[in-house]
Design a protein around this motif. Sequence first.
Motif, short mmCIF file in Angstrom:
data_model
loop_
_atom_site.label_atom_id
_atom_site.label_comp_id
_atom_site.label_asym_id
_atom_site.label_seq_id
_atom_site.Cartn_x
_atom_site.Cartn_y
_atom_site.Cartn_z
N PHE A 1 0.84 -1.19 0.00
CA PHE A 1 0.00 0.00 0.00
C PHE A 1 0.88 1.24 0.00
N GLU A 2 0.36 2.28 -0.60
CA GLU A 2 1.02 3.57 -0.59
C GLU A 2 0.06 4.55 0.06
N ARG A 3 0.56 5.31 1.02
CA ARG A 3 -0.30 6.27 1.71
C ARG A 3 -0.30 7.59 0.96
N ARG A 4 -1.49 8.15 0.77
CA ARG A 4 -1.67 9.46 0.14
C ARG A 4 -2.63 10.25 1.01
N GLY A 5 -2.07 10.90 2.03
CA GLY A 5 -2.91 11.56 3.03
C GLY A 5 -3.66 10.49 3.79
N ALA A 6 -4.99 10.61 3.85
CA ALA A 6 -5.80 9.60 4.53
C ALA A 6 -6.18 8.46 3.59
N ASP A 7 -5.87 8.62 2.30
CA ASP A 7 -6.19 7.57 1.33
C ASP A 7 -5.05 6.57 1.22
N LEU A 8 -5.40 5.37 0.81
CA LEU A 8 -4.42 4.34 0.50
C LEU A 8 -4.52 4.02 -0.98
N ALA A 9 -3.40 3.68 -1.60
CA ALA A 9 -3.39 3.31 -3.01
C ALA A 9 -2.62 2.01 -3.15
N MET A 10 -3.05 1.18 -4.10
CA MET A 10 -2.35 -0.07 -4.38
C MET A 10 -2.54 -0.44 -5.83
N LYS A 11 -1.62 -1.26 -6.33
CA LYS A 11 -1.72 -1.79 -7.69
C LYS A 11 -2.05 -3.27 -7.59
N LYS A 12 -2.88 -3.72 -8.51
CA LYS A 12 -3.26 -5.14 -8.55
C LYS A 12 -3.14 -5.63 -9.98
N GLN A 13 -2.46 -6.74 -10.17
CA GLN A 13 -2.35 -7.35 -11.49
C GLN A 13 -3.46 -8.37 -11.66
N LEU A 14 -4.09 -8.32 -12.85
CA LEU A 14 -5.15 -9.27 -13.18
C LEU A 14 -4.79 -10.00 -14.46
N SER A 15 -5.15 -11.26 -14.55
CA SER A 15 -4.97 -12.00 -15.79
C SER A 15 -5.97 -11.46 -16.81
N LEU A 16 -5.71 -11.71 -18.07
CA LEU A 16 -6.63 -11.29 -19.12
C LEU A 16 -8.01 -11.90 -18.90
N LYS A 17 -8.05 -13.16 -18.49
CA LYS A 17 -9.33 -13.83 -18.21
C LYS A 17 -10.10 -13.10 -17.12
N ASP A 18 -9.42 -12.76 -16.01
CA ASP A 18 -10.09 -12.06 -14.92
C ASP A 18 -10.55 -10.67 -15.34
N ALA A 19 -9.75 -9.99 -16.15
CA ALA A 19 -10.10 -8.64 -16.61
C ALA A 19 -11.34 -8.66 -17.50
N LEU A 20 -11.48 -9.70 -18.32
CA LEU A 20 -12.62 -9.80 -19.24
C LEU A 20 -13.84 -10.47 -18.61
N CYS A 21 -13.62 -11.48 -17.79
CA CYS A 21 -14.72 -12.32 -17.31
C CYS A 21 -15.13 -12.07 -15.87
N GLY A 22 -14.39 -11.25 -15.16
CA GLY A 22 -14.71 -10.97 -13.76
C GLY A 22 -13.66 -11.52 -12.82
N PHE A 23 -13.56 -10.90 -11.65
CA PHE A 23 -12.54 -11.30 -10.69
C PHE A 23 -13.08 -11.24 -9.28
N ALA A 24 -12.41 -11.95 -8.41
CA ALA A 24 -12.62 -11.88 -6.96
C ALA A 24 -11.29 -12.24 -6.32
N PHE A 25 -10.83 -11.39 -5.43
CA PHE A 25 -9.57 -11.67 -4.73
C PHE A 25 -9.63 -11.06 -3.34
N LYS A 26 -8.75 -11.52 -2.47
CA LYS A 26 -8.70 -11.03 -1.10
C LYS A 26 -7.41 -10.23 -0.91
N ILE A 27 -7.52 -9.17 -0.11
CA ILE A 27 -6.34 -8.41 0.28
C ILE A 27 -6.40 -8.19 1.78
N LYS A 28 -5.23 -8.10 2.38
CA LYS A 28 -5.17 -7.83 3.82
C LYS A 28 -4.96 -6.34 4.02
N HIS A 29 -5.95 -5.70 4.61
CA HIS A 29 -5.91 -4.26 4.90
C HIS A 29 -4.91 -4.02 6.04
#
Length: 132
Positions: A1-29
């Motif tokens: 995570f990257e902090r930007r004031g009170a906001d958090l930002a992150m990058k997530k990589q998705l496979s082409l299949k997930d980008a086209l057909c839908g995705f579900a993933f878990k992240i630890k806050h």
Amino acid sequence: FERRGADLAMKKQLSLKDALCGFAFKIKHPSGTMLTVRSKAGEMVNTGMFKKLTGWGLPQKGAYDVTGNLFMSFDVLLPVPGSVTPEKSQSLAKILETLTYPKEKEHKILTFGKGARVKLNVEHEEMNGRLA
């Protein structure tokens, strides 16, 4: 995570299949909470698109009842070269040619004289400042 004031930002990589057909993933806050992030039905994701999770940032400094948001930027991964066989390519082509695509943007072509130095505004850093 990257902090930007009170906001958090992150990058997530998705496979082409997930980008086209839908995705579900878990992240630890950072709070320790496990979040499940899902695409909406029919939602497709492009590289550079953002998803906002309201209220999942950090507490605002001086106002602990106000929290920021979590912003996710997506990067769509294409298949590894050589993993798409000619047979798979034909099957993919049949499916992909039936889809509707946005109109291609028209780009202005610039010409420079011999020996002109060009600063590129793209990913090819190794070319910046070199002779065109």
